[in-house]
Design a protein around this motif. Structure first.
Motif, PDB file in Angstrom:
ATOM      1  N   LEU A   1      -0.142   5.703  10.511  1.00 43.04           N
ATOM      2  CA  LEU A   1      -0.436   6.209   9.176  1.00 43.04           C
ATOM      3  C   LEU A   1      -1.688   5.581   8.556  1.00 43.04           C
ATOM      4  O   LEU A   1      -2.582   6.309   8.109  1.00 43.04           O
ATOM      5  CB  LEU A   1       0.775   6.024   8.267  1.00 43.04           C
ATOM      6  CG  LEU A   1       0.667   6.666   6.888  1.00 43.04           C
ATOM      7  CD1 LEU A   1       0.427   8.168   6.993  1.00 43.04           C
ATOM      8  CD2 LEU A   1       1.910   6.391   6.063  1.00 43.04           C
ATOM      9  N   PRO A   2      -1.815   4.251   8.498  1.00 41.04           N
ATOM     10  CA  PRO A   2      -3.062   3.685   7.970  1.00 41.04           C
ATOM     11  C   PRO A   2      -4.267   4.032   8.830  1.00 41.04           C
ATOM     12  O   PRO A   2      -5.392   4.115   8.318  1.00 41.04           O
ATOM     13  CB  PRO A   2      -2.799   2.172   7.947  1.00 41.04           C
ATOM     14  CG  PRO A   2      -1.644   1.953   8.856  1.00 41.04           C
ATOM     15  CD  PRO A   2      -0.816   3.189   8.794  1.00 41.04           C
ATOM     16  N   LEU A   3      -4.058   4.264  10.120  1.00 41.21           N
ATOM     17  CA  LEU A   3      -5.152   4.648  11.000  1.00 41.21           C
ATOM     18  C   LEU A   3      -5.732   6.001  10.568  1.00 41.21           C
ATOM     19  O   LEU A   3      -6.950   6.164  10.405  1.00 41.21           O
ATOM     20  CB  LEU A   3      -4.645   4.710  12.445  1.00 41.21           C
ATOM     21  CG  LEU A   3      -5.626   4.530  13.597  1.00 41.21           C
ATOM     22  CD1 LEU A   3      -4.881   4.355  14.908  1.00 41.21           C
ATOM     23  CD2 LEU A   3      -6.585   5.687  13.714  1.00 41.21           C
ATOM     24  N   LEU A   4      -4.857   6.979  10.343  1.00 41.63           N
ATOM     25  CA  LEU A   4      -5.349   8.292   9.929  1.00 41.63           C
ATOM     26  C   LEU A   4      -5.841   8.288   8.492  1.00 41.63           C
ATOM     27  O   LEU A   4      -6.707   9.085   8.131  1.00 41.63           O
ATOM     28  CB  LEU A   4      -4.264   9.354  10.111  1.00 41.63           C
ATOM     29  CG  LEU A   4      -3.982   9.793  11.536  1.00 41.63           C
ATOM     30  CD1 LEU A   4      -3.289  11.161  11.553  1.00 41.63           C
ATOM     31  CD2 LEU A   4      -5.238   9.857  12.391  1.00 41.63           C
ATOM     32  N   GLU A   5      -5.316   7.397   7.690  1.00 42.16           N
ATOM     33  CA  GLU A   5      -5.859   7.260   6.338  1.00 42.16           C
ATOM     34  C   GLU A   5      -7.325   6.835   6.412  1.00 42.16           C
ATOM     35  O   GLU A   5      -8.180   7.365   5.695  1.00 42.16           O
ATOM     36  CB  GLU A   5      -5.056   6.256   5.519  1.00 42.16           C
ATOM     37  CG  GLU A   5      -5.567   6.124   4.087  1.00 42.16           C
ATOM     38  CD  GLU A   5      -4.764   5.148   3.256  1.00 42.16           C
ATOM     39  OE1 GLU A   5      -4.431   4.051   3.770  1.00 42.16           O
ATOM     40  OE2 GLU A   5      -4.461   5.462   2.095  1.00 42.16           O
ATOM     41  N   ALA A   6      -7.611   5.873   7.286  1.00 44.63           N
ATOM     42  CA  ALA A   6      -8.999   5.433   7.455  1.00 44.63           C
ATOM     43  C   ALA A   6      -9.881   6.560   7.977  1.00 44.63           C
ATOM     44  O   ALA A   6     -11.037   6.712   7.561  1.00 44.63           O
ATOM     45  CB  ALA A   6      -9.049   4.235   8.406  1.00 44.63           C
ATOM     46  N   LEU A   7      -9.341   7.364   8.880  1.00 38.45           N
ATOM     47  CA  LEU A   7     -10.092   8.508   9.396  1.00 38.45           C
ATOM     48  C   LEU A   7     -10.369   9.505   8.278  1.00 38.45           C
ATOM     49  O   LEU A   7     -11.475  10.032   8.152  1.00 38.45           O
ATOM     50  CB  LEU A   7      -9.297   9.171  10.530  1.00 38.45           C
ATOM     51  CG  LEU A   7     -10.023  10.189  11.405  1.00 38.45           C
ATOM     52  CD1 LEU A   7     -11.111   9.522  12.228  1.00 38.45           C
ATOM     53  CD2 LEU A   7      -9.029  10.890  12.337  1.00 38.45           C
TER      54      LEU A   7
END
Length: 320
Positions: A73-79
């Motif tokens: 989830l935080p990974l795709l938020e950064a994306l």
């Protein structure tokens, strides 16, 4: 756009580290593609350790920067925030939450399903024998992870709803600690954390994804980047496909390579890798059909702010 009302703490440090990075779209030299990954991003970990992508992308004038996240989830938020260009594999549930927040992302590839690579665990001395017995219990898992959907699907099959349990939203590291000290009654997690808990903590599987959740993992890029540099994505796709075949054909060699990087015993890594398909393929409308079922399940449980059209996402088509 940020993902509203979702856990952000795990992303803050990584986002701060990225703030000064050179984005590919800025046109500065050397051009840097920012790749995000998590501990379960096996194929990207192999490519990073072997230096393969740097070698393949150097002729295109491209260099790489690597950024680790605690979960998808935080990974795709950064994306979504344009702090990354490419995301290593995340579970099928994660893009649904990103779409609900208005993210414009593109599927670059997917791994064929690996339903046994995530499971609901209880301690060896737990009296719990069935999923139905989770009613009223405290269950730990990472929000929006594949484990989250597995839990919803397992509860539904057992005649329960998500409201029948007390959720504890925990990163894998925090989940393991809570599981071992008895702060949660069950823990839903994926490999390699699953295998590590089975071997090191003698955890017992209450249910895995068989017949419940396919657990398909996706590789994504920002739509901006996918449109700007399909040549870079073609190289990444080809190397992921090749690396997936290598990991399955050379399990001991792959485990020996990954073990020190993950801080795990090679036997645990080999056990985890045996449950993942690592069969990289293009994401097509037919291959992502389960995404709508996942989106509808989360919306029905009032865990998404709006209904999501799972097909309303970019689909990168690799060129051979």
């Amino acid at each position: 756009m940020s993902l509203p009302s979702l856990p952000r703490r795990g992303a803050l440090g990584a986002l701060a580290a990225l703030a000064g990075g050179l984005a590919f779209a800025q046109g500065s030299a050397p051009r840097t593609v920012r790749i995000g990954y998590q501990k379960s991003s096996t194929l990207i970990a192999v490519l990073r350790l072997q230096g393969t992508l740097e070698q393949r992308l150097a002729p295109l004038g491209v260099s790489l920067s690597w950024h680790e996240f605690t979960s998808g989830l935080p990974l795709l938020e950064a994306l979504n925030l344009d702090n990354l260009d490419f995301s290593a594999d995340v579970a099928d549930t994660v893009p649904v939450f990103a779409q609900a927040a208005g993210a414009r992302l593109s599927f670059v590839a997917q791994e064929a399903p690996s339903p046994t690579a995530q499971a609901i665990l209880v301690r060896s001395d737990s009296p719990l024998k069935t999923v139905a017995e989770l009613k009223g219990k405290r269950v730990g898992f990472a929000k929006a992870a594949g484990a989250h959907y597995l839990l919803i699907a397992a509860l539904e099959k057992a005649g329960l709803s998500f409201a029948d349990i007390t959720p504890a939203y925990l990163t894998p590291a925090d989940g393991r600690a809570a599981f071992e000290r008895g702060a949660i009654d069950a823990w839903v997690v994926w490999d390699p954390f699953l295998s590590a808990a089975q071997v090191q903590a003698n955890a017992r599987v209450l249910a895995d994804g068989t017949g419940l959740a396919s657990y398909t993992r996706y590789y994504l890029a920002s739509t901006r980047f996918a449109q700007a540099r399909p040549d870079v994505l073609n190289v990444i796709y080809a190397e992921l496909e090749k690396t997936g075949r290598w990991v399955k054909a050379q399990p001991k060699e792959a485990a020996a390579l990954l073990a020190p990087f993950w801080g795990l015993d090679p036997a645990i890594v080999e056990r985890a890798n045996a449950r993942r398909s690592y069969a990289v393929r293009a994401a097509t409308p037919q291959n992502i059909a389960e995404q709508q079922k996942i989106a509808d399940a989360f919306f029905a449980e009032k865990l998404l702010p709006r209904r999501v059209d799972a097909l309303d996402i970019g689909l990168f088509q690799p060129q051979g």
